[in-house]
Design a protein around this motif. Sequence first.
Motif, PDB file in Angstrom:
ATOM      1  N   TRP A  64       0.874  -1.162   0.000  1.00  0.00           N
ATOM      2  CA  TRP A  64       0.000   0.000   0.000  1.00  0.00           C
ATOM      3  C   TRP A  64       0.907   1.207   0.000  1.00  0.00           C
ATOM      4  N   HIS A 116      -0.080 -10.656  -2.282  1.00  0.00           N
ATOM      5  CA  HIS A 116      -1.148  -9.846  -2.869  1.00  0.00           C
ATOM      6  C   HIS A 116      -2.359 -10.688  -3.264  1.00  0.00           C
ATOM      7  N   VAL A 122      -4.708  -8.210   2.513  1.00  0.00           N
ATOM      8  CA  VAL A 122      -4.509  -6.925   1.839  1.00  0.00           C
ATOM      9  C   VAL A 122      -5.533  -5.910   2.337  1.00  0.00           C
ATOM     10  N   TYR A 144      -2.464   0.576  -4.189  1.00  0.00           N
ATOM     11  CA  TYR A 144      -1.821  -0.724  -3.957  1.00  0.00           C
ATOM     12  C   TYR A 144      -1.120  -1.149  -5.234  1.00  0.00           C
TER      13      TYR A 144
END
Length: 161
Positions: A64, A116, A122, A144
Amino acid sequence: MDGVGSICRASQGQHDSDPTEVIDEHDATCSLVPSECRCKDASWLWADCAEYEEPWWCDRSGKWMLFPSSEEVDFAWTSVVDLLVRGKLGPIAKVATIRKAGDRRFQVICVYTADHDNLEDVYRVLHALRHIPTPACTDLTLGYKTDEATISGLYTTSDVA
């Protein structure tokens, strides 16, 4: 940033490679505060979470990205480090030093996730970041990106899209 210096590290890297391979190049007198660090060989301040076993970094890691203003970067970084050491974020985070940011009005903070493809994790990290009371986190300024995209040289939204 009292108590944070022991977990902060520095890297000379121009782009993300393996963030677990970090070289400490801060001057002994460095405050380890993003808005003050002008160490010649340190582009980043790093913080990590002891709960993660190394190596966590792999072809599935991502980050992020927060873009706090130069005025709010110290508060945002302190908040990220606090969440990180309490296990509320991913394995590692970094912030651009003022030397790296130069005259830009914003500095980047990257908060890494290990995988991811693990959308629950996430979004868990995103949720924690959204509760930091600073416009860099509460406004729509978080992005992201997978480390695979970074390694491939994709740096803008139009490159990724």
